[in-house]
Design a protein around this motif. Sequence first.
Motif, PDB file in Angstrom:
ATOM      1  N   GLY A  29       0.825  -1.204   0.000  1.00  0.00           N
ATOM      2  CA  GLY A  29       0.000   0.000   0.000  1.00  0.00           C
ATOM      3  C   GLY A  29       0.858   1.252   0.000  1.00  0.00           C
ATOM      4  O   GLY A  29       0.533   2.240  -0.658  1.00  0.00           O
ATOM      5  N   GLY A  30       1.966   1.218   0.737  1.00  0.00           N
ATOM      6  CA  GLY A  30       2.877   2.359   0.780  1.00  0.00           C
ATOM      7  C   GLY A  30       3.506   2.654  -0.573  1.00  0.00           C
ATOM      8  O   GLY A  30       3.659   3.813  -0.959  1.00  0.00           O
ATOM      9  N   GLN A  31       3.855   1.604  -1.303  1.00  0.00           N
ATOM     10  CA  GLN A  31       4.405   1.803  -2.649  1.00  0.00           C
ATOM     11  C   GLN A  31       3.351   2.404  -3.573  1.00  0.00           C
ATOM     12  O   GLN A  31       3.652   3.281  -4.378  1.00  0.00           O
ATOM     13  CB  GLN A  31       4.919   0.481  -3.214  1.00  0.00           C
ATOM     14  CG  GLN A  31       6.183   0.000  -2.532  1.00  0.00           C
ATOM     15  CD  GLN A  31       6.530  -1.438  -2.915  1.00  0.00           C
ATOM     16  OE1 GLN A  31       5.661  -2.310  -2.982  1.00  0.00           O
ATOM     17  NE2 GLN A  31       7.802  -1.697  -3.149  1.00  0.00           N
ATOM     18  N   LYS A  32       2.110   1.945  -3.442  1.00  0.00           N
ATOM     19  CA  LYS A  32       1.021   2.509  -4.255  1.00  0.00           C
ATOM     20  C   LYS A  32       0.820   3.978  -3.913  1.00  0.00           C
ATOM     21  O   LYS A  32       0.663   4.822  -4.806  1.00  0.00           O
ATOM     22  CB  LYS A  32      -0.276   1.726  -4.023  1.00  0.00           C
ATOM     23  CG  LYS A  32      -0.245   0.339  -4.596  1.00  0.00           C
ATOM     24  CD  LYS A  32      -1.509  -0.424  -4.250  1.00  0.00           C
ATOM     25  CE  LYS A  32      -1.377  -1.878  -4.680  1.00  0.00           C
ATOM     26  NZ  LYS A  32      -2.442  -2.719  -4.176  1.00  0.00           N
ATOM     27  N   ASN A  62       1.086  -0.483  12.486  1.00  0.00           N
ATOM     28  CA  ASN A  62      -0.327  -0.677  12.841  1.00  0.00           C
ATOM     29  C   ASN A  62      -1.189   0.520  12.448  1.00  0.00           C
ATOM     30  O   ASN A  62      -2.389   0.508  12.697  1.00  0.00           O
ATOM     31  CB  ASN A  62      -0.474  -0.971  14.345  1.00  0.00           C
ATOM     32  CG  ASN A  62       0.010   0.166  15.207  1.00  0.00           C
ATOM     33  OD1 ASN A  62       0.854   0.954  14.795  1.00  0.00           O
ATOM     34  ND2 ASN A  62      -0.506   0.249  16.414  1.00  0.00           N
ATOM     35  N   ARG A  63      -0.598   1.531  11.833  1.00  0.00           N
ATOM     36  CA  ARG A  63      -1.350   2.729  11.439  1.00  0.00           C
ATOM     37  C   ARG A  63      -1.102   3.081   9.968  1.00  0.00           C
ATOM     38  O   ARG A  63      -1.127   4.240   9.586  1.00  0.00           O
ATOM     39  CB  ARG A  63      -0.939   3.918  12.330  1.00  0.00           C
ATOM     40  CG  ARG A  63      -1.184   3.743  13.812  1.00  0.00           C
ATOM     41  CD  ARG A  63      -2.647   3.791  14.221  1.00  0.00           C
ATOM     42  NE  ARG A  63      -3.316   5.020  13.873  1.00  0.00           N
ATOM     43  CZ  ARG A  63      -3.376   6.098  14.640  1.00  0.00           C
ATOM     44  NH1 ARG A  63      -2.792   6.110  15.817  1.00  0.00           N
ATOM     45  NH2 ARG A  63      -4.021   7.171  14.239  1.00  0.00           N
ATOM     46  N   SER A  64      -0.822   2.089   9.143  1.00  0.00           N
ATOM     47  CA  SER A  64      -0.471   2.370   7.749  1.00  0.00           C
ATOM     48  C   SER A  64      -1.692   2.837   6.955  1.00  0.00           C
ATOM     49  O   SER A  64      -2.818   2.532   7.342  1.00  0.00           O
ATOM     50  CB  SER A  64       0.145   1.135   7.123  1.00  0.00           C
ATOM     51  OG  SER A  64      -0.766   0.074   7.085  1.00  0.00           O
ATOM     52  N   GLY A  80      -0.654   8.947   9.788  1.00  0.00           N
ATOM     53  CA  GLY A  80      -0.941   7.566   9.435  1.00  0.00           C
ATOM     54  C   GLY A  80      -2.404   7.369   9.118  1.00  0.00           C
ATOM     55  O   GLY A  80      -3.175   8.321   9.040  1.00  0.00           O
ATOM     56  N   ASP A  81      -2.776   6.117   8.947  1.00  0.00           N
ATOM     57  CA  ASP A  81      -4.155   5.749   8.598  1.00  0.00           C
ATOM     58  C   ASP A  81      -4.601   6.391   7.287  1.00  0.00           C
ATOM     59  O   ASP A  81      -5.774   6.717   7.122  1.00  0.00           O
ATOM     60  CB  ASP A  81      -5.138   6.131   9.723  1.00  0.00           C
ATOM     61  CG  ASP A  81      -4.820   5.449  11.039  1.00  0.00           C
ATOM     62  OD1 ASP A  81      -4.353   4.292  11.001  1.00  0.00           O
ATOM     63  OD2 ASP A  81      -5.022   6.075  12.093  1.00  0.00           O
ATOM     64  N   LEU A  82      -3.665   6.578   6.366  1.00  0.00           N
ATOM     65  CA  LEU A  82      -3.991   7.206   5.085  1.00  0.00           C
ATOM     66  C   LEU A  82      -4.420   6.137   4.085  1.00  0.00           C
ATOM     67  O   LEU A  82      -3.701   5.168   3.861  1.00  0.00           O
ATOM     68  CB  LEU A  82      -2.792   7.977   4.542  1.00  0.00           C
ATOM     69  CG  LEU A  82      -2.329   9.142   5.413  1.00  0.00           C
ATOM     70  CD1 LEU A  82      -1.041   9.739   4.856  1.00  0.00           C
ATOM     71  CD2 LEU A  82      -3.410  10.191   5.537  1.00  0.00           C
ATOM     72  N   ALA A  83      -5.573   6.335   3.518  1.00  0.00           N
ATOM     73  CA  ALA A  83      -6.103   5.393   2.538  1.00  0.00           C
ATOM     74  C   ALA A  83      -5.477   5.659   1.177  1.00  0.00           C
ATOM     75  O   ALA A  83      -5.479   6.797   0.701  1.00  0.00           O
ATOM     76  CB  ALA A  83      -7.614   5.525   2.455  1.00  0.00           C
ATOM     77  N   VAL A  84      -4.918   4.622   0.579  1.00  0.00           N
ATOM     78  CA  VAL A  84      -4.414   4.737  -0.788  1.00  0.00           C
ATOM     79  C   VAL A  84      -5.617   5.101  -1.654  1.00  0.00           C
ATOM     80  O   VAL A  84      -6.726   4.647  -1.416  1.00  0.00           O
ATOM     81  CB  VAL A  84      -3.773   3.404  -1.243  1.00  0.00           C
ATOM     82  CG1 VAL A  84      -3.292   3.488  -2.675  1.00  0.00           C
ATOM     83  CG2 VAL A  84      -2.640   3.019  -0.308  1.00  0.00           C
ATOM     84  N   SER A  87      -6.327   9.723  -0.262  1.00  0.00           N
ATOM     85  CA  SER A  87      -5.591  10.697   0.546  1.00  0.00           C
ATOM     86  C   SER A  87      -4.572  11.511  -0.247  1.00  0.00           C
ATOM     87  O   SER A  87      -3.975  12.430   0.298  1.00  0.00           O
ATOM     88  CB  SER A  87      -4.840   9.972   1.670  1.00  0.00           C
ATOM     89  OG  SER A  87      -5.720   9.215   2.456  1.00  0.00           O
ATOM     90  N   ILE A  88      -4.379  11.188  -1.503  1.00  0.00           N
ATOM     91  CA  ILE A  88      -3.266  11.752  -2.268  1.00  0.00           C
ATOM     92  C   ILE A  88      -3.336  13.272  -2.363  1.00  0.00           C
ATOM     93  O   ILE A  88      -2.384  13.964  -2.008  1.00  0.00           O
ATOM     94  CB  ILE A  88      -3.218  11.143  -3.688  1.00  0.00           C
ATOM     95  CG1 ILE A  88      -3.262   9.621  -3.636  1.00  0.00           C
ATOM     96  CG2 ILE A  88      -1.988  11.622  -4.449  1.00  0.00           C
ATOM     97  CD1 ILE A  88      -2.260   8.975  -2.733  1.00  0.00           C
ATOM     98  N   SER A  89      -4.437  13.817  -2.836  1.00  0.00           N
ATOM     99  CA  SER A  89      -4.517  15.274  -2.982  1.00  0.00           C
ATOM    100  C   SER A  89      -4.474  15.960  -1.620  1.00  0.00           C
ATOM    101  O   SER A  89      -3.900  17.037  -1.482  1.00  0.00           O
ATOM    102  CB  SER A  89      -5.761  15.680  -3.770  1.00  0.00           C
ATOM    103  OG  SER A  89      -6.928  15.241  -3.111  1.00  0.00           O
ATOM    104  N   ALA A  90      -5.037  15.326  -0.585  1.00  0.00           N
ATOM    105  CA  ALA A  90      -5.005  15.905   0.763  1.00  0.00           C
ATOM    106  C   ALA A  90      -3.574  15.987   1.290  1.00  0.00           C
ATOM    107  O   ALA A  90      -3.214  16.966   1.953  1.00  0.00           O
ATOM    108  CB  ALA A  90      -5.872  15.084   1.710  1.00  0.00           C
ATOM    109  N   VAL A  91      -2.745  14.993   1.002  1.00  0.00           N
ATOM    110  CA  VAL A  91      -1.354  15.011   1.449  1.00  0.00           C
ATOM    111  C   VAL A  91      -0.613  16.185   0.814  1.00  0.00           C
ATOM    112  O   VAL A  91       0.085  16.946   1.495  1.00  0.00           O
ATOM    113  CB  VAL A  91      -0.638  13.675   1.135  1.00  0.00           C
ATOM    114  CG1 VAL A  91       0.861  13.789   1.355  1.00  0.00           C
ATOM    115  CG2 VAL A  91      -1.213  12.550   1.995  1.00  0.00           C
ATOM    116  N   LEU A  92      -0.766  16.377  -0.489  1.00  0.00           N
ATOM    117  CA  LEU A  92      -0.082  17.483  -1.162  1.00  0.00           C
ATOM    118  C   LEU A  92      -0.644  18.833  -0.724  1.00  0.00           C
ATOM    119  O   LEU A  92       0.113  19.801  -0.571  1.00  0.00           O
ATOM    120  CB  LEU A  92      -0.155  17.329  -2.680  1.00  0.00           C
ATOM    121  CG  LEU A  92       0.627  16.154  -3.264  1.00  0.00           C
ATOM    122  CD1 LEU A  92       0.563  16.173  -4.779  1.00  0.00           C
ATOM    123  CD2 LEU A  92       2.071  16.127  -2.787  1.00  0.00           C
TER     124      LEU A  92
END
Length: 130
Positions: A29-32, A62-64, A80-84, A87-92
Amino acid sequence: MDNTTAHSLFVCTTCASVWQDGKRIGESGGQKLLHQLQELAQNWELREEFPIQAVECMSACNRSCVVAFAAEGKMTYLFGDLAVDDSISAVLECATKYYRKPDGLLPWSERPEPLKKGILAKIPSLSLKQ
């Protein structure tokens, strides 16, 4: 904006991995999340000033999925707890707000929704004056 401080957006690439016999199976999920951030950041105004960097593990398993914002002289944030996919636009968007704050302080009310509930740590700057 004249902001010469180096910034980094760290993304855990081990988050949400599937393991079998001690080996990771497929894309985590992190790579995605990393690939989606890199794709969206191609048109991000801060892509040169705020590089996205892969990190093998940020020990928040435990919070990926997990990201962090860091810059010299600013607070460091771990989310953490970011949904692939969601969450992408929110992170930027949040990274842009972080970049524009001289101290990096991100009040809860100013964070995008996915980063309001996913805060794992807010670490003071080494240069913080008491």
